[in-house]
Write an enzyme that holds these catalytic residues in place. Structure first.
Site, mmCIF file in Angstrom:
data_model
loop_
_atom_site.group_PDB
_atom_site.id
_atom_site.type_symbol
_atom_site.label_atom_id
_atom_site.label_comp_id
_atom_site.label_asym_id
_atom_site.label_seq_id
_atom_site.Cartn_x
_atom_site.Cartn_y
_atom_site.Cartn_z
ATOM 1 N N GLU A 142 14.046 2.342 -0.173
ATOM 2 C CA GLU A 142 14.397 3.766 -0.195
ATOM 3 C C GLU A 142 14.787 4.234 -1.609
ATOM 4 O OE1 GLU A 142 13.409 5.343 2.181
ATOM 5 O OE2 GLU A 142 13.406 3.877 3.803
ATOM 6 N N HIS A 243 2.296 5.357 5.671
ATOM 7 C CA HIS A 243 2.870 4.042 5.955
ATOM 8 C C HIS A 243 1.798 3.059 6.408
ATOM 9 C CE1 HIS A 243 6.526 6.566 6.352
ATOM 10 N NE2 HIS A 243 7.132 5.493 5.865
#
Length: 321
Positions: A142, A243
């Site tokens: 992240e 993703h």
């Protein structure tokens, strides 16, 4: 329950849209501007869907009684240390930007995210996921979205979005291996295996070694990441596969790391990232990665033969210019 899961999905979509719409003037962060010292700031969201609710840990302050606070603080330190010592970069923007992490975000929130400004970590529902602050991989992924944002600022859809995810996985794996003193051979090459629920122990969110094998169970379904361009996902879900299709360059990175070690491969990828642009695609990335390999060989930072290894690894996943 179902309602919590539905809210988690809605919240995740919202934050990804925020990230997709984030505009950064990348040129202002390429070696320009004042230098500062990055401060870690950990906030407790107190199980609300709000950020910066209560500052519970600041840079240099004594440890908290909350394990989530301590883990996220320590892992953020490992990440910043890697950026500085290995990449020669001062925080995510190269100028010492503070890192804000929000723990206990939402109620039984099954996700973690970078929204363009800060990191937020859910506690998990205990069944599919445990507390996200337990995972160095996840926090590094992240925070690395921030580094990627301030470097190439990829548009968050299609192949450029998949590169956003890919580079964040690259740095996450590299940071974890460096921190745990692992070699490419020792590493598990899994993202998020530390936060899987007790019934899913041994599963993970992604596998860089074998995309498409991370999970296969009744709670999560089956991992559909491709490891080769022949299985490329061309649908519109997941912002046109950000993703999903990141598995293809992830596999190439793993193949290169296996031959020349992860740290060398990461330096090549990082050099290439600095030459990429918002709507770059897989082919653009491959060309810049090959160029970066030659540059690092010349500088004595990568072994002879690395260019051939890099080209073969991209060929092995179906990418060839």
């Amino acid at each position: 329950g179902i309602e919590e899961a539905r809210y988690s999905i809605q919240q995740s979509r919202l934050t990804r849209l925020q990230r997709a719409e984030r505009i950064v003037d990348v040129d202002t962060f390429r070696g320009k501007g004042t230098q500062g010292t990055s401060q870690r700031k950990i906030y407790d969201s107190q199980c609300t869907f709000k950020q910066k609710v209560k500052l519970v840990c600041d840079e240099g302050k004594p440890p908290s009684t909350d394990e989530s606070v301590n883990q996220s603080y320590d892992y953020t330190g490992d990440i910043l240390k890697y950026f500085k010592e290995v990449l020669g970069r001062n925080s995510i923007d190269g100028r010492g930007r503070d890192i804000v992490v929000n723990v206990h975000f939402g109620e039984k929130f099954d996700n973690a995210f970078w929204d363009g400004d800060d990191v937020s970590l859910g506690d998990g529902d205990g069944e599919v996921f445990l507390n996200f602050s337990r995972s160095l991989d996840v926090i590094a992924h992240e925070i690395s979205h921030g580094l990627t944002q301030y470097t190439a600022n990829f548009k968050y859809r299609g192949q450029s979005g998949a590169l956003h995810e890919h580079f964040s996985d690259v740095f996450a794996s590299a940071i974890t291996q460096h921190t745990l003193r692992q070699t490419a051979e020792d590493a598990d090459w899994l993202i998020g295996n530390e936060i899987m629920g007790s019934e899913l122990y041994g599963e993970s969110i992604r596998s860089m070694r074998e995309p498409g094998t991370a999970y296969d169970n009744n709670l999560m379904g089956k991992d559909i990441q491709p490891a080769h361009m022949k299985d490329y996902y061309s649908g519109s879900s997941d912002h046109h596969g950000v993703h999903i299709n990141s598995g293809i360059p992830n596999k190439a990175f793993y193949l290169v790391s296996k031959e020349i070690e992860t740290e060398t491969a990461t330096l090549i990828w990082y050099d290439a990232l600095q030459k990429l642009w918002p709507n770059a695609n897989f082919n653009d990335a491959m060309i810049k990665i090959v160029e970066a390999t030659r540059k690092l060989i010349k500088a004595g930072k990568a072994p002879q033969g690395s260019t051939q290894i890099v080209r073969k690894s991209f060929k092995d996943v179906g990418l060839l210019s």
